[in-house]
Design a protein around this motif. Structure first.
Motif, PDB file in Angstrom:
ATOM      1  N   SER A   1      79.862  45.960 -44.935  1.00 30.67           N
ATOM      2  CA  SER A   1      79.638  45.219 -43.692  1.00 30.67           C
ATOM      3  C   SER A   1      80.926  44.525 -43.229  1.00 30.67           C
ATOM      4  O   SER A   1      81.269  44.544 -42.040  1.00 30.67           O
ATOM      5  CB  SER A   1      78.524  44.197 -43.894  1.00 30.67           C
ATOM      6  OG  SER A   1      78.353  43.412 -42.756  1.00 30.67           O
ATOM      7  N   ALA A   2      81.646  43.931 -44.176  1.00 31.47           N
ATOM      8  CA  ALA A   2      82.912  43.259 -43.840  1.00 31.47           C
ATOM      9  C   ALA A   2      83.940  44.265 -43.349  1.00 31.47           C
ATOM     10  O   ALA A   2      84.658  44.003 -42.377  1.00 31.47           O
ATOM     11  CB  ALA A   2      83.449  42.503 -45.052  1.00 31.47           C
ATOM     12  N   ILE A   3      83.989  45.434 -43.972  1.00 32.89           N
ATOM     13  CA  ILE A   3      84.933  46.470 -43.549  1.00 32.89           C
ATOM     14  C   ILE A   3      84.595  46.943 -42.139  1.00 32.89           C
ATOM     15  O   ILE A   3      85.489  47.174 -41.317  1.00 32.89           O
ATOM     16  CB  ILE A   3      84.938  47.647 -44.546  1.00 32.89           C
ATOM     17  CG1 ILE A   3      85.564  47.219 -45.868  1.00 32.89           C
ATOM     18  CG2 ILE A   3      85.660  48.864 -43.983  1.00 32.89           C
ATOM     19  CD1 ILE A   3      87.020  46.815 -45.755  1.00 32.89           C
TER      20      ILE A   3
ATOM     21  N   SER B   1      86.794  46.843 -36.564  1.00 33.55           N
ATOM     22  CA  SER B   1      86.562  46.963 -35.125  1.00 33.55           C
ATOM     23  C   SER B   1      87.877  46.713 -34.371  1.00 33.55           C
ATOM     24  O   SER B   1      88.718  45.940 -34.821  1.00 33.55           O
ATOM     25  CB  SER B   1      85.481  45.986 -34.672  1.00 33.55           C
ATOM     26  OG  SER B   1      85.940  44.664 -34.780  1.00 33.55           O
ATOM     27  N   PRO B   2      88.059  47.368 -33.222  1.00 33.76           N
ATOM     28  CA  PRO B   2      89.331  47.235 -32.488  1.00 33.76           C
ATOM     29  C   PRO B   2      89.737  45.797 -32.139  1.00 33.76           C
ATOM     30  O   PRO B   2      90.911  45.445 -32.313  1.00 33.76           O
ATOM     31  CB  PRO B   2      89.113  48.083 -31.232  1.00 33.76           C
ATOM     32  CG  PRO B   2      88.131  49.121 -31.662  1.00 33.76           C
ATOM     33  CD  PRO B   2      87.215  48.414 -32.635  1.00 33.76           C
ATOM     34  N   PRO B   3      88.822  44.937 -31.685  1.00 33.74           N
ATOM     35  CA  PRO B   3      89.277  43.564 -31.385  1.00 33.74           C
ATOM     36  C   PRO B   3      89.769  42.823 -32.629  1.00 33.74           C
ATOM     37  O   PRO B   3      90.767  42.107 -32.581  1.00 33.74           O
ATOM     38  CB  PRO B   3      88.040  42.870 -30.808  1.00 33.74           C
ATOM     39  CG  PRO B   3      87.113  43.955 -30.418  1.00 33.74           C
ATOM     40  CD  PRO B   3      87.426  45.123 -31.277  1.00 33.74           C
ATOM     41  N   VAL B   4      89.091  43.033 -33.750  1.00 33.65           N
ATOM     42  CA  VAL B   4      89.503  42.362 -34.981  1.00 33.65           C
ATOM     43  C   VAL B   4      90.798  42.977 -35.497  1.00 33.65           C
ATOM     44  O   VAL B   4      91.657  42.268 -36.043  1.00 33.65           O
ATOM     45  CB  VAL B   4      88.375  42.417 -36.038  1.00 33.65           C
ATOM     46  CG1 VAL B   4      88.823  41.798 -37.342  1.00 33.65           C
ATOM     47  CG2 VAL B   4      87.137  41.702 -35.522  1.00 33.65           C
ATOM     48  N   GLN B   5      90.985  44.271 -35.289  1.00 38.67           N
ATOM     49  CA  GLN B   5      92.241  44.914 -35.680  1.00 38.67           C
ATOM     50  C   GLN B   5      93.417  44.292 -34.929  1.00 38.67           C
ATOM     51  O   GLN B   5      94.474  44.084 -35.510  1.00 38.67           O
ATOM     52  CB  GLN B   5      92.179  46.420 -35.387  1.00 38.67           C
ATOM     53  CG  GLN B   5      91.299  47.185 -36.341  1.00 38.67           C
ATOM     54  CD  GLN B   5      91.931  47.262 -37.709  1.00 38.67           C
ATOM     55  OE1 GLN B   5      92.993  47.848 -37.878  1.00 38.67           O
ATOM     56  NE2 GLN B   5      91.293  46.660 -38.679  1.00 38.67           N
ATOM     57  N   LEU B   6      93.224  44.013 -33.659  1.00 33.44           N
ATOM     58  CA  LEU B   6      94.268  43.363 -32.868  1.00 33.44           C
ATOM     59  C   LEU B   6      94.578  41.975 -33.429  1.00 33.44           C
ATOM     60  O   LEU B   6      95.741  41.574 -33.537  1.00 33.44           O
ATOM     61  CB  LEU B   6      93.844  43.279 -31.402  1.00 33.44           C
ATOM     62  CG  LEU B   6      94.876  42.749 -30.429  1.00 33.44           C
ATOM     63  CD1 LEU B   6      96.101  43.656 -30.402  1.00 33.44           C
ATOM     64  CD2 LEU B   6      94.281  42.634 -29.043  1.00 33.44           C
TER      65      LEU B   6
ATOM     66  N   ALA C   1      98.008  52.057 -44.582  1.00 32.72           N
ATOM     67  CA  ALA C   1      98.137  53.239 -45.420  1.00 32.72           C
ATOM     68  C   ALA C   1      97.671  52.936 -46.852  1.00 32.72           C
ATOM     69  O   ALA C   1      97.021  53.775 -47.485  1.00 32.72           O
ATOM     70  CB  ALA C   1      99.591  53.727 -45.428  1.00 32.72           C
ATOM     71  N   GLY C   2      97.999  51.748 -47.341  1.00 36.59           N
ATOM     72  CA  GLY C   2      97.602  51.351 -48.699  1.00 36.59           C
ATOM     73  C   GLY C   2      96.107  51.204 -48.853  1.00 36.59           C
ATOM     74  O   GLY C   2      95.557  51.435 -49.931  1.00 36.59           O
ATOM     75  N   LEU C   3      95.438  50.814 -47.788  1.00 38.22           N
ATOM     76  CA  LEU C   3      93.980  50.675 -47.834  1.00 38.22           C
ATOM     77  C   LEU C   3      93.277  51.982 -47.513  1.00 38.22           C
ATOM     78  O   LEU C   3      92.064  52.003 -47.397  1.00 38.22           O
ATOM     79  CB  LEU C   3      93.529  49.575 -46.873  1.00 38.22           C
ATOM     80  CG  LEU C   3      93.938  48.160 -47.256  1.00 38.22           C
ATOM     81  CD1 LEU C   3      93.583  47.181 -46.157  1.00 38.22           C
ATOM     82  CD2 LEU C   3      93.273  47.746 -48.564  1.00 38.22           C
ATOM     83  N   GLY C   4      94.034  53.033 -47.319  1.00 34.88           N
ATOM     84  CA  GLY C   4      93.436  54.335 -47.054  1.00 34.88           C
ATOM     85  C   GLY C   4      92.724  54.386 -45.716  1.00 34.88           C
ATOM     86  O   GLY C   4      91.771  55.124 -45.557  1.00 34.88           O
ATOM     87  N   GLY C   5      93.170  53.589 -44.763  1.00 32.49           N
ATOM     88  CA  GLY C   5      92.540  53.579 -43.447  1.00 32.49           C
ATOM     89  C   GLY C   5      91.200  52.865 -43.435  1.00 32.49           C
ATOM     90  O   GLY C   5      90.445  52.982 -42.476  1.00 32.49           O
ATOM     91  N   ALA C   6      90.883  52.139 -44.526  1.00 37.24           N
ATOM     92  CA  ALA C   6      89.597  51.420 -44.566  1.00 37.24           C
ATOM     93  C   ALA C   6      89.525  50.365 -43.476  1.00 37.24           C
ATOM     94  O   ALA C   6      88.461  50.057 -42.978  1.00 37.24           O
ATOM     95  CB  ALA C   6      89.399  50.777 -45.934  1.00 37.24           C
ATOM     96  N   LEU C   7      90.659  49.819 -43.130  1.00 33.21           N
ATOM     97  CA  LEU C   7      90.698  48.822 -42.046  1.00 33.21           C
ATOM     98  C   LEU C   7      91.306  49.420 -40.821  1.00 33.21           C
ATOM     99  O   LEU C   7      92.153  50.206 -40.798  1.00 33.21           O
ATOM    100  CB  LEU C   7      91.509  47.599 -42.470  1.00 33.21           C
ATOM    101  CG  LEU C   7      90.841  46.670 -43.440  1.00 33.21           C
ATOM    102  CD1 LEU C   7      91.753  45.503 -43.764  1.00 33.21           C
ATOM    103  CD2 LEU C   7      89.537  46.148 -42.926  1.00 33.21           C
TER     104      LEU C   7
END
Length: 131
Positions: free
Chosen positions: A56-58, A63-68, A125-131
């Motif tokens: 759920s946290a991932i 989400s795009p706004p949180v990624q920003l 890259a280290g998170l494998g694109g999880a975020l």
């Protein structure tokens, strides 16, 4: 007897300078890093709570706004770090000349953007694109 004119407040006759902006940005990034710490605590708490809360946290953090926002946190970290090093040199009495201070200010701003982008790409890259 003529009354003397009272002095104006300093902000009424000072010119805006790049050093003002760098100083204010340093304070703002410090506040943002404090807030970002709460995001880190949320992520770690979700990871400790088990697979469902972590997923759920991932989903939320991905989400795009949180990624920003997270990229802004990476930039804030890099800017605050580089400007902190700049201030350490100031504390040692180096870099106070106008030209040197201007160059180091630009170096901090450009370096923070470049380092922030690199940090962001390495973390993703280290998170494998999880975020």
């Amino acid at each position: 007897m003529a009354q003397r004119a009272r002095p104006l407040s300093p902000f009424l006759h000072y010119r805006w300078q790049y050093t003002n902006t760098l100083s204010i940005l340093h304070r703002i990034t410090g506040i943002l890093l404090s807030i970002g710490f709460l995001v880190l605590v949320y992520w770690l708490a979700a990871a400790a709570a088990g697979p469902e809360p972590y997923q759920s946290a991932i989903d939320i953090l991905g989400s795009p706004p949180v990624q920003l926002i997270l990229f802004g946190m990476a930039f804030s970290f890099c800017y605050h770090l580089l400007n902190g090093v700049r201030h350490l040199f100031f504390d040692l009495g180096h870099g106070f000349g106008t030209r040197t201070a201007r160059k180091s200010g630009w170096a901090v701003a450009i370096g923070a953007l470049a380092l922030g982008l690199v940090l962001w790409m390495v973390l993703r890259a280290g998170l494998g694109g999880a975020l």
